[in-house]
Write a protein that holds these residues in place. Sequence first.
Motif, mmCIF file in Angstrom:
data_model
loop_
_atom_site.group_PDB
_atom_site.id
_atom_site.type_symbol
_atom_site.label_atom_id
_atom_site.label_comp_id
_atom_site.label_asym_id
_atom_site.label_seq_id
_atom_site.Cartn_x
_atom_site.Cartn_y
_atom_site.Cartn_z
ATOM 1 N N ARG A 1 0.869 -1.103 0.172
ATOM 2 C CA ARG A 1 -0.106 -0.063 -0.045
ATOM 3 C C ARG A 1 0.871 1.128 -0.234
ATOM 4 N N ILE A 2 2.099 1.227 0.546
ATOM 5 C CA ILE A 2 2.925 2.361 0.612
ATOM 6 C C ILE A 2 3.419 2.675 -0.706
ATOM 7 N N LEU A 3 3.681 1.516 -1.402
ATOM 8 C CA LEU A 3 4.339 1.888 -2.830
ATOM 9 C C LEU A 3 3.350 2.494 -3.537
ATOM 10 N N VAL A 4 1.894 2.047 -3.324
ATOM 11 C CA VAL A 4 0.768 2.498 -4.235
ATOM 12 C C VAL A 4 0.666 3.939 -3.923
ATOM 13 N N LYS A 5 0.535 4.486 -2.757
ATOM 14 C CA LYS A 5 0.133 5.512 -2.341
ATOM 15 C C LYS A 5 1.316 6.565 -2.463
ATOM 16 N N LEU A 6 2.517 6.300 -2.356
ATOM 17 C CA LEU A 6 3.624 7.087 -2.717
ATOM 18 C C LEU A 6 4.104 7.064 -4.299
ATOM 19 N N ASP A 7 3.429 6.225 -4.910
ATOM 20 C CA ASP A 7 3.632 5.962 -6.493
ATOM 21 C C ASP A 7 5.315 5.581 -6.446
ATOM 22 N N LEU A 8 5.643 4.566 -5.940
ATOM 23 C CA LEU A 8 7.038 4.235 -5.851
ATOM 24 C C LEU A 8 6.842 2.688 -6.492
#
Length: 229
Positions: A202-209
Motif C-alpha cells: 500500500r505504501i508503494l501505491v500511495k507514494l507512487d513508488l
Amino acid sequence: MSEQTAAADRIRVLLVDDQELIRYGLRLVLEAEDDIDVVDEASDGAEALRAARRLSPDVVLMDVRMAGMDGIEATRQMTRALPGTRVLVLTTYDRDEFAFGALQAGAAGFLLKNTRPADLVAAVRTVMSGDAVVSPRITAKLIEVAVPHLGGPEPRESEDGLAALSEREREVFVLVGRGLTNTEIAETLHLSESTVKAHFGRILVKLDLGNRVQAVIRAYELGVVGADR
C-alpha cells in the motif's frame, strides 16, 4: 512438469560488464543453478540495450562504469522500455556515486562485485520475485552518497508527502528507509511478515513508488530518516 513449463519457470539473465573475466565468473556462478539461464552478455550499455530489447530478460546484472553508454543511462532506458526486466547494479565500491545514479534511474538493487556467490544467486531470485535488494549495510553507504544530492523538504512538505499513509504504514515506511527487511520489520513491530508485505504494498501505491530502492530514497527525500535519526 513438462520441459516447456520448466523452461518458462527459469530466470533469464543478461550479463553486462566491460570485463570479460567478470562476466565469465558471473556466468559460472549463475549457470550452476537449476533455475537460472544466462541468455546473453554485453560489454557496454548500448550493446546491453540491443540485447535486452531482443531477448526481454527477466534480470540484468549491470555494471555502471563502462565506456560509451554507461550503466546509468542503459538502466534508465531499459527500465522505461522493458518494465518487466529487473536491473541489478554491479559495482566495485559500496560508496560508488554512479551506482546511486543507477538506482535513481530505476534499478532494483545494488550489488558489490565481491558479493558471495550464494548472495548473488539470492539477489537474482529476490528481484525476480518483485522485491528489491537493499541490505542495511548497502543502504547506509547508499545514503552517505545520496544525502548531498537530496536537499530535503521543508517540514510541511514532508507532512504533505506522508499524508496518505496510515500511522502503521508510516512506521513501516521509516523502517524500510533504514534498510530493514520485511522479516526484521515484522519482528520490530510484532506483526506477521504477510501483514508487513501488505502494508508495504500500500505504501508503494500511495507514494507512487516502483520498488524498495525507490522507497528508501523517498524516505530520505522526505526527511523521515537520515544520518541524525
